[in-house]
Design a protein around this motif. Structure first.
Motif, PDB file in Angstrom:
ATOM      1  N   ASP A 672      78.284 -48.227  64.309  1.00 23.88           N
ATOM      2  CA  ASP A 672      79.690 -48.575  64.123  1.00 23.88           C
ATOM      3  C   ASP A 672      79.785 -49.425  62.853  1.00 23.88           C
ATOM      4  N   VAL A 673      80.085 -48.798  61.730  1.00 19.92           N
ATOM      5  CA  VAL A 673      80.063 -49.495  60.443  1.00 19.92           C
ATOM      6  C   VAL A 673      81.075 -50.630  60.397  1.00 19.92           C
ATOM      7  N   PRO A 674      82.349 -50.472  60.838  1.00 15.94           N
ATOM      8  CA  PRO A 674      83.271 -51.622  60.814  1.00 15.94           C
ATOM      9  C   PRO A 674      82.724 -52.834  61.580  1.00 15.94           C
ATOM     10  N   HIS A 675      82.060 -52.573  62.718  1.00 12.69           N
ATOM     11  CA  HIS A 675      81.489 -53.682  63.497  1.00 12.69           C
ATOM     12  C   HIS A 675      80.380 -54.371  62.716  1.00 12.69           C
ATOM     13  N   ILE A 676      79.521 -53.579  62.032  1.00 13.46           N
ATOM     14  CA  ILE A 676      78.425 -54.163  61.250  1.00 13.46           C
ATOM     15  C   ILE A 676      78.994 -55.023  60.124  1.00 13.46           C
ATOM     16  N   ILE A 677      80.056 -54.549  59.449  1.00 11.87           N
ATOM     17  CA  ILE A 677      80.642 -55.310  58.328  1.00 11.87           C
ATOM     18  C   ILE A 677      81.212 -56.624  58.838  1.00 11.87           C
ATOM     19  N   ARG A 678      81.932 -56.588  59.973  1.00 11.32           N
ATOM     20  CA  ARG A 678      82.492 -57.837  60.505  1.00 11.32           C
ATOM     21  C   ARG A 678      81.388 -58.818  60.868  1.00 11.32           C
ATOM     22  N   SER A 679      80.289 -58.307  61.426  1.00 14.58           N
ATOM     23  CA  SER A 679      79.176 -59.180  61.794  1.00 14.58           C
ATOM     24  C   SER A 679      78.579 -59.849  60.566  1.00 14.58           C
ATOM     25  N   VAL A 680      78.448 -59.080  59.460  1.00 16.18           N
ATOM     26  CA  VAL A 680      77.908 -59.642  58.223  1.00 16.18           C
ATOM     27  C   VAL A 680      78.844 -60.723  57.688  1.00 16.18           C
ATOM     28  N   VAL A 681      80.153 -60.466  57.715  1.00 15.84           N
ATOM     29  CA  VAL A 681      81.116 -61.435  57.210  1.00 15.84           C
ATOM     30  C   VAL A 681      81.093 -62.709  58.043  1.00 15.84           C
ATOM     31  N   THR A 682      80.938 -62.553  59.359  1.00 17.16           N
ATOM     32  CA  THR A 682      80.853 -63.739  60.233  1.00 17.16           C
ATOM     33  C   THR A 682      79.647 -64.597  59.868  1.00 17.16           C
ATOM     34  N   ASP A 683      78.489 -63.955  59.618  1.00 17.79           N
ATOM     35  CA  ASP A 683      77.280 -64.704  59.292  1.00 17.79           C
ATOM     36  C   ASP A 683      77.393 -65.410  57.950  1.00 17.79           C
ATOM     37  N   LEU A 684      78.085 -64.800  56.974  1.00 22.03           N
ATOM     38  CA  LEU A 684      78.135 -65.374  55.628  1.00 22.03           C
ATOM     39  C   LEU A 684      79.403 -66.177  55.385  1.00 22.03           C
ATOM     40  N   GLN A 685      80.272 -66.317  56.401  1.00 24.40           N
ATOM     41  CA  GLN A 685      81.521 -67.035  56.212  1.00 24.40           C
ATOM     42  C   GLN A 685      81.288 -68.492  55.849  1.00 24.40           C
ATOM     43  N   GLY A 686      80.284 -69.107  56.495  1.00 25.88           N
ATOM     44  CA  GLY A 686      79.982 -70.504  56.191  1.00 25.88           C
ATOM     45  C   GLY A 686      79.541 -70.699  54.754  1.00 25.88           C
ATOM     46  N   GLN A 687      78.676 -69.810  54.252  1.00 20.29           N
ATOM     47  CA  GLN A 687      78.227 -69.907  52.865  1.00 20.29           C
ATOM     48  C   GLN A 687      79.416 -69.753  51.903  1.00 20.29           C
ATOM     49  N   ALA A 688      80.351 -68.828  52.233  1.00 24.09           N
ATOM     50  CA  ALA A 688      81.514 -68.629  51.360  1.00 24.09           C
ATOM     51  C   ALA A 688      82.436 -69.846  51.386  1.00 24.09           C
ATOM     52  N   LEU A 689      82.649 -70.418  52.581  1.00 23.95           N
ATOM     53  CA  LEU A 689      83.526 -71.587  52.671  1.00 23.95           C
ATOM     54  C   LEU A 689      82.968 -72.773  51.916  1.00 23.95           C
ATOM     55  N   SER A 690      81.648 -72.936  51.954  1.00 23.95           N
ATOM     56  CA  SER A 690      81.041 -74.068  51.251  1.00 23.95           C
ATOM     57  C   SER A 690      81.268 -73.979  49.745  1.00 23.95           C
ATOM     58  N   ARG A 691      81.472 -72.778  49.239  1.00 23.66           N
ATOM     59  CA  ARG A 691      81.711 -72.610  47.805  1.00 23.66           C
ATOM     60  C   ARG A 691      83.180 -72.301  47.499  1.00 23.66           C
ATOM     61  N   LYS A 692      84.059 -72.457  48.537  1.00 28.15           N
ATOM     62  CA  LYS A 692      85.495 -72.240  48.395  1.00 28.15           C
ATOM     63  C   LYS A 692      85.798 -70.818  47.904  1.00 28.15           C
ATOM     64  N   ILE A 693      85.109 -69.863  48.518  1.00 23.14           N
ATOM     65  CA  ILE A 693      85.296 -68.437  48.189  1.00 23.14           C
ATOM     66  C   ILE A 693      85.860 -67.739  49.413  1.00 23.14           C
ATOM     67  N   GLU A 694      86.877 -66.911  49.198  1.00 24.44           N
ATOM     68  CA  GLU A 694      87.525 -66.202  50.293  1.00 24.44           C
ATOM     69  C   GLU A 694      86.901 -64.820  50.471  1.00 24.44           C
ATOM     70  N   LEU A 695      86.622 -64.468  51.707  1.00 24.55           N
ATOM     71  CA  LEU A 695      86.119 -63.136  52.037  1.00 24.55           C
ATOM     72  C   LEU A 695      87.280 -62.326  52.609  1.00 24.55           C
ATOM     73  N   ALA A 696      87.652 -61.208  51.933  1.00 25.45           N
ATOM     74  CA  ALA A 696      88.784 -60.377  52.352  1.00 25.45           C
ATOM     75  C   ALA A 696      88.277 -59.023  52.814  1.00 25.45           C
ATOM     76  N   LEU A 697      88.770 -58.569  53.978  1.00 27.51           N
ATOM     77  CA  LEU A 697      88.350 -57.290  54.549  1.00 27.51           C
ATOM     78  C   LEU A 697      89.467 -56.265  54.427  1.00 27.51           C
ATOM     79  N   ASP A 698      89.096 -55.035  54.091  1.00 27.66           N
ATOM     80  CA  ASP A 698      90.030 -53.904  54.047  1.00 27.66           C
ATOM     81  C   ASP A 698      89.306 -52.710  54.654  1.00 27.66           C
TER      82      ASP A 698
END
Length: 855
Positions: A672-698
């Motif tokens: 399930d590719v959409p599920h895999i992408i969401r899981s990756v974004v969840t894991d890297l959300q903290g790293q993105a927030l620490s650098r004030k970078i927004e992760l946008a999904l489409d």
């Protein structure tokens, strides 16, 4: 005071005499007298006075009786009543009967003057009104006459200017002159064709009201009356009713003549004349004015007719020239052989002019000299041996400057190359030389020599330039055809003797060409040409690849095929626009063996390095346990621990890469590719927030599942997103998109960083490769992130993509960010139709990836 007639009616002779003989004449009036009422009424009837001065007390009839009789007879005349003191009541009755004023006796001169002026005011106004109405009537009649004349003149002018045929214009001008002036004859005098206003003779065009056989001759400008009008621009009007009359010509007389100049833009272009020969009627000033107005229309009409006539003549000439050019073009384009084209060209061109010689010179671009391709009229053997440098002679000058040149005195022309005339024995007297231009480049020159029916003109140059265009096209086409034929032979020889099997298919997948290696390797015969490739090639995967139909967005495809004998071949299929595609096979069995050996070696070495690295890391961490460390020693211990950790990460990455490349540990499931992408974004959300970078999904939620190893796919997507975060600046956005296309899915990761330099894009997926200009792409903490990597993240993504039958590519713009796209098939194996999903270009090196830069 205007000399009005005033009637005095009074029985007092002294008052009458005083008023009529002294007072009224002195005031400027004419006076009449009556001594009783009846006589006064008779005078009013007979002389219609402008004013009546009426005494109230008269014998037999009083003043009131007179007023009543005037009212009964409806005689309108102003009355001033004269009465004595005490008669104001009678005066009031008189006012009812219509008097204008009254005077009380005795009266003074001023009283009389003022009373008369008041009484005559209305009369004067009435007279002025009547005179004004008379003048308005006359003005209206004159205006109607002028409007009628203007309408007539306008109709004539419209009729004159409505035609563009010279004969019709002349006839209409002459007929309008007769109608407008009621003349017996109209004549239009024009200078001779092609002459200016100062021409010596004026030629007549005439029309008579009564047809006769009179033939007017041309008149000299200098000595004739018409000529004086033509020279001065002033009209002439004359009448002579004697026995001789006015001499128009020596033996042609007229009783009255009227000549007006035809003027256009301040210049006299002719003379329009009207004449009477029988009737003794002179022309009036009005006739002159009307004819002058008509002459303006006539001048315009003549100009338009001449312009139209010239246009028709020019058009006829151009049509004739065009027919010649078309005939030459049809002739010289009937063949693609250079020798035949040049022979036909020179014959047609030479036949188009009455000239002695013609030649075509071609430019040798590398040597920058000119040689004769073909010629007529001069010695071909001698002339063909000459090589003129660009700039030498008239021909060289024309080729150098690109400008045509003509001369009718060639022996004295400074550019004349006399040596050719001396060796050929041909004497050049006149010349036209024009450049041969094809595709905005000068390829030679066309030369025409010695016109026999006069001198060369600008029109000859223009005509030669038109023909030179067709000649240049024909010669260039012949040369291009010869070059194309030569290149085709060279290409056929190259393909035929190439060491790799080569196939060329058309747009429908039918076989057009197979070289010697292809025929021998796959057992094909000459009969296979034009047949569907899928029907003549036995290998199923190769047949499917060859039989593909090429779409408008076809791109280069590369894939590996394993043959029945165990050999491995790299198939590269590239589109040939508007033709088909070409497939080249390369035996990469040896390369695959080397790659396998390399992977095994890396895996073995990486595995053997894990134990000593763990020991180094453990001992570095335990140094503080055996005794206190100074600051310097503690720093060294930390560096040892960090270095061993980075080496461990590198070894782990190498082992992971080796496992992916070996494809031995893959666990294939429906992912399930959409599920895999969401899981990756969840894991890297903290790293993105620490650098004030927004992760946008489409994400396209209805995207079909992919059959593959979910762990490896998660790792590939995670590497791409992690890489985008590292190379983004604070406040930017990383966008992750998922789309289905044909029988594959596209996962794209876009960052807004500074992009990848063009020189680094082809190597971005190679092992251990790192972008040299990386500091320009990241944020303030980019150096720290860069130290964590080993140049294997993107290589691992590429290997995972290949292991799943897909591929990965990057698009990047300098200072515009980068987009990494991972394409995965929906079914097991490498999809064929999915390769047309992205319109780009592959890297020249075989690394299984697709790269493109828009920078």
């Amino acid at each position: 005071m205007s000399g009005e007639l005033i009637l005095v009616v009074d029985d007092s002779r002294e008052i009458v005499k005083h008023l009529t003989e002294y007072l009224l004449p002195n005031l400027g009036y004419e006076a009449a007298a009556a001594y009783d009422g009846r006589d006064g009424i008779e005078v009013v009837r007979e002389r219609e006075p402008d004013l009546v001065m009426l005494d109230l007390n008269l014998p037999e009839m009083t003043g009131l009786d007179v007023l009543q009789m005037l009212a009964q007879e409806a005689i309108e005349v102003p009355v001033v009543l004269m009465t004595g003191y005490g008669s104001e009541k009678d005066a009031i009755e008189a006012f009812r009967l219509g008097i204008k004023d009254y005077l009380v006796k005795p009266f003074t001169i001023d009283e009389v003057s003022e009373t008369i002026e008041r009484a005559l005011l209305e009369t004067r106004l009435r007279h002025d009104k009547r005179r004004l109405l008379e003048r308005l009537g006359r003005a209206e009649a004159e205006m109607r006459r002028q409007i009628k004349e203007m309408r007539t003149l306008y109709a004539m002018g419209k009729a004159i200017t409505s035609s563009l045929q010279m004969n019709q214009v002349l006839d209409q001008i002459l007929q309008s002159t007769i109608d407008l002036t009621t003349a017996e004859r109209a004549t239009l005098w024009l200078p001779g064709s092609g002459t200016a206003s100062g021409s010596e003779m004026l030629h007549p065009y005439t029309k008579a009201l009564y047809p006769d056989d009179v033939q007017l001759r041309s008149l000299p400008v200098a000595t004739s009356q018409v000529g004086r009008v033509f020279s001065s621009g002033e009209p002439a009007r004359q009448a002579m009713f004697g026995s001789e009359g006015i001499k128009i010509e020596t033996d042609f007389l007229a009783r009255a003549i009227l000549y007006v100049p035809l003027t256009l833009h301040g210049a006299v272009v002719g003379v329009l004349g009207a004449s009477n020969h029988e009737a003794p009627r002179a022309f009036s000033e009005r006739d002159e004015l009307l004819l002058s107005a008509l002459s303006d229309f006539a001048a315009i009409a003549l100009r338009n007719a001449r312009a139209y006539q010239q246009s028709e003549e020019a058009l006829a000439t151009h049509l004739e020239e065009l027919e010649t050019v078309l005939r030459i073009t049809r002739t010289i384009t009937s063949s693609l052989e250079l020798s035949e084209v040049s022979r036909l060209t020179i014959q047609e061109v030479h036949a188009s002019w009455d000239i002695e010689a013609t030649s075509i010179w071609l430019l040798d671009e590398p040597r920058q000299n000119l040689r004769v391709l073909v010629n007529v009229g001069t010695s071909a053997e001698i002339l063909s041996s000459y090589r003129l440098e660009v700039g030498d002679g008239i021909v060289g000058h024309v080729v150098e400057t690109g400008e045509p040149l003509y001369s009718n005195d060639v022996p004295n022309h400074p550019l004349h190359f006399r040596e050719i005339d001396e060796h050929t024995g041909f004497i050049t007297r006149s010349i036209v030389c024009v450049p041969l231009v094809f595709n905005q480049e000068i390829i030679g020159a066309l030369q025409l020599l010695n016109k026999l029916d006069g001198d060369f003109t600008v029109e000859d140059v223009q005509w030669a330039s038109s023909i030179a265009t067709a000649v240049a096209i024909a010669v260039s086409n012949a040369r291009l055809f010869a070059e194309a034929a030569s290149r085709q032979q060279l290409l056929e020889a190259t393909l035929e003797h190439n060491g790799n099997p080569i196939f060329i298919m058309d747009m429908e997948g039918c076989l057009l060409l197979s070289n010697q290696q292809a025929r021998e390797r796959f057992g094909l015969s000459e009969a296979a040409i034009s047949m569907p490739a899928a029907d003549v090639v036995s290998h199923p995967e190769l047949a499917a690849l060859l039989g593909q139909r090429v779409g408008e967005r076809a791109v280069t495809q590369r894939r590996e095929l394993e043959m029945d004998d165990g050999s491995c071949w790299l198939c590269t299929m590239a589109p040939i626009p508007d033709y088909g595609h070409i497939l080249v096979l390369q035996d990469i069995t040896y390369l695959k063996e080397l790659d396998t050996a390399k992977s095994n070696f890396v895996a073995t070495v990486s595995h053997d390095l894990r134990a000593p690295l763990n020991s180094i890391s453990g001992f570095a961490s335990a140094l503080g346990d055996v005794g206190p460390l100074n600051e310097r020693q503690a720093e060294f211990a930390v560096r040892i621990s960090d270095s061993s950790e980075r080496m461990m990460n590198l070894v782990t990455a190498l082992l992971e890469l080796a496992r992916v490349d070996s494809r031995l540990e893959q666990v294939r499931n429906t992912c399930d590719v959409p599920h895999i992408i969401r899981s990756v974004v969840t894991d890297l959300q903290g790293q993105a927030l620490s650098r004030k970078i927004e992760l946008a999904l489409d994400l396209q939620e209805e995207a079909a599942p992919v059959y593959g190893d979910p762990t490896q796919l998660r790792q590939a997507i995670s590497n791409l997103v992690d890489n985008a975060i590292k190379y983004s600046e604070s406040g930017q956005t990383v966008r992750i998109a998922l789309r289905s296309r044909d029988d594959s899915v596209l996962i794209s990761v876009n960052d807004e960083g500074r992009g990848i330099p063009n020189k680094d894009i082809p190597h971005i997926f190679e092992k251990f490769y790192q972008v040299k200009a990386a500091p320009d792409r990241g944020g303030a903490d980019h150096d720290e992130n860069q130290r964590e990597g080993a140049g294997l993240g993107l290589t691992l993504v590429r290997s995972i993509a290949e292991a799943h039958g897909g591929w990965v590519w990057v698009e990047s713009e300098q200072a515009g960010g980068s987009t990494f796209t991972l394409q995965l098939p929906l079914d097991q194996g490498v999809p064929d139709s999915g390769r047309d999903a992205y319109d780009g270009s592959y890297s020249d090196s075989y690394n299984g990836s697709k790269t493109q830069s828009n920078a």
